[in-house]
Design a protein around this motif. Sequence first.
Motif, short mmCIF file in Angstrom:
data_model
loop_
_atom_site.label_atom_id
_atom_site.label_comp_id
_atom_site.label_asym_id
_atom_site.label_seq_id
_atom_site.Cartn_x
_atom_site.Cartn_y
_atom_site.Cartn_z
N SER A 9 -4.88 30.07 40.12
CA SER A 9 -3.49 29.57 40.18
C SER A 9 -2.55 30.76 40.20
CB SER A 9 -3.18 28.70 38.96
OG SER A 9 -3.26 29.46 37.78
N THR A 14 -2.00 25.97 34.22
CA THR A 14 -1.93 24.90 35.22
C THR A 14 -3.14 23.96 35.14
OG1 THR A 14 -2.99 26.34 36.82
CG2 THR A 14 -0.59 26.25 36.90
N THR A 165 -4.76 25.47 41.53
CA THR A 165 -4.10 24.44 40.72
C THR A 165 -2.64 24.83 40.50
OG1 THR A 165 -4.78 25.51 38.68
CG2 THR A 165 -6.22 23.79 39.50
N LYS A 167 1.42 23.24 39.00
CA LYS A 167 2.24 22.18 38.38
C LYS A 167 3.52 22.06 39.19
CE LYS A 167 2.62 24.33 34.45
NZ LYS A 167 3.03 24.67 33.10
N ASP A 172 6.43 27.91 40.20
CA ASP A 172 5.05 27.70 40.60
C ASP A 172 4.93 27.63 42.11
OD1 ASP A 172 3.06 25.49 38.53
OD2 ASP A 172 2.91 27.59 38.97
N TRP A 198 -2.79 19.41 42.50
CA TRP A 198 -1.54 19.24 41.74
C TRP A 198 -1.92 18.66 40.39
CZ3 TRP A 198 3.15 20.97 43.07
CH2 TRP A 198 3.38 21.27 44.41
N ASN A 199 -1.58 19.38 39.35
CA ASN A 199 -1.94 18.88 38.01
C ASN A 199 -0.68 18.58 37.21
OD1 ASN A 199 -3.58 18.20 35.85
ND2 ASN A 199 -3.73 20.29 35.09
N LYS A 200 -0.85 17.75 36.22
CA LYS A 200 0.23 17.37 35.30
C LYS A 200 1.42 16.79 36.05
CE LYS A 200 -0.91 21.08 32.04
NZ LYS A 200 -0.41 22.08 31.15
N VAL A 201 1.15 15.99 37.09
CA VAL A 201 2.28 15.38 37.81
C VAL A 201 2.81 14.20 37.01
CG1 VAL A 201 1.40 16.07 40.09
CG2 VAL A 201 0.86 13.81 39.22
N CYS A 287 -0.07 14.02 34.31
CA CYS A 287 -0.04 14.59 32.96
C CYS A 287 -0.44 13.48 32.00
CB CYS A 287 1.35 15.11 32.64
SG CYS A 287 1.38 15.93 31.07
#
Length: 329
Positions: A9, A14, A165, A167, A172, A198-201, A287
């Motif tokens: 990342s 992330t 990865t 966020k 970012d 895409w993490n913690k969307v 998320c």
Amino acid sequence: MTYSIAFHSYKGGTGKTTIASNLSAFLAKEGHSVCLLDLDIYAPSLQTYFEITPKKWINDYLYGDAKFNDVITDISSLIFKDEDGAKPLSNGKLFVGLCASKKEDFIKLEGGNSDFRKQLFHKLIMFREKLIETYDPDYIVIDTSPGVRYWSLNALALADVFFLTLKMGDLDIEGTKKMVNEIYHSFTSYGSKSFLIWNKVAGYCMPSIDKKENVKNSCLKQNNLNIISRNNKRDSPLSLLSEDNRQQQQQQQQQELQAEDQKKEQIDTEDKLSKEVGMKVISTIPCYCDIQFSKKEFLTAVQILHPFSERIESLAQLMQQELQDKDSE
Ligand SMILES: Nc1ncnc2c1ncn2[C@@H]1O[C@H](COP(=O)(O)OP(=O)(O)OP(=O)(O)O)[C@@H](O)[C@H]1O
Ligand SMILES: [Mg+2]
């Protein structure tokens, strides 16, 4: 055939370690042989996850003359353990190679001159060769440090596939764009494939219909209490009920519109970035703030029935499909 998969990342935090370790545990539970390597030399974290101390660290192998077998630890029993003790639930295997978190160790591995760095990189390649020769894993999953750093690049150079990865957040996205354009293309031009995760969307934490009903009911209860107390002050109950209800409805509609806008904006950003950097989005993970990941968070995907586990399963399937496609190209 062994595939190497690296998680990288632009910025820290992330979800590289969380997703890499859950994906590894999931693949092992599915019956594969997996070797998870902590190549986050600058801030390794897998040792705290697994709570094991290996005989030797990857650092010892790369810098010194540690025996290869002393670096790799079989932790399959951690995954396949049920309440009654170790019980094999699958033929899968999970091995780990861990990095020491002592500052002096990472300083050694930062290396001095370029010749020494070349030697270290050569040792890393030998390490992977030895891993394949000895354990013949289906997958080598590599956790790396964020940003453009010497060891992150070394790890990416070993990978058949790498996952970037990120966020949702301007820094970012801008940083990621720059990194992909400057660095990634040189790896992918040699045949490795790269994907965005895409993490913690946003989205998951919005109250569901049921929850909304609960919120509504509890609000109504609260209203009734208000009405009673206001009644005591001789206010009209009917007019108060409709006024409170109207306000509630307005608030709810506003929240729904905001969430809808946020989702649209998110999808636009995902599409735009994906096009700009020429990388496909392989997974979008919300998320999940309802599961406070414990120290054993690498087991979430294999032990808990949760949407997060479904995302990991789907990531594993898509990744396998992409690897098959790559082979047939
Ligand atoms: N989808 C998610 N929902 C909620 N929390 C998450 C999610 N993914 C990761 N986290 C949490 O975010 C934190 C950072 O995740 P993680 O350590 O995996 O990131 P990282 O990219 O490896 O960070 P670093 O670059 O510092 O190594 C952890 O506390 C983890 O539990
Ligand atoms: Mg990490």
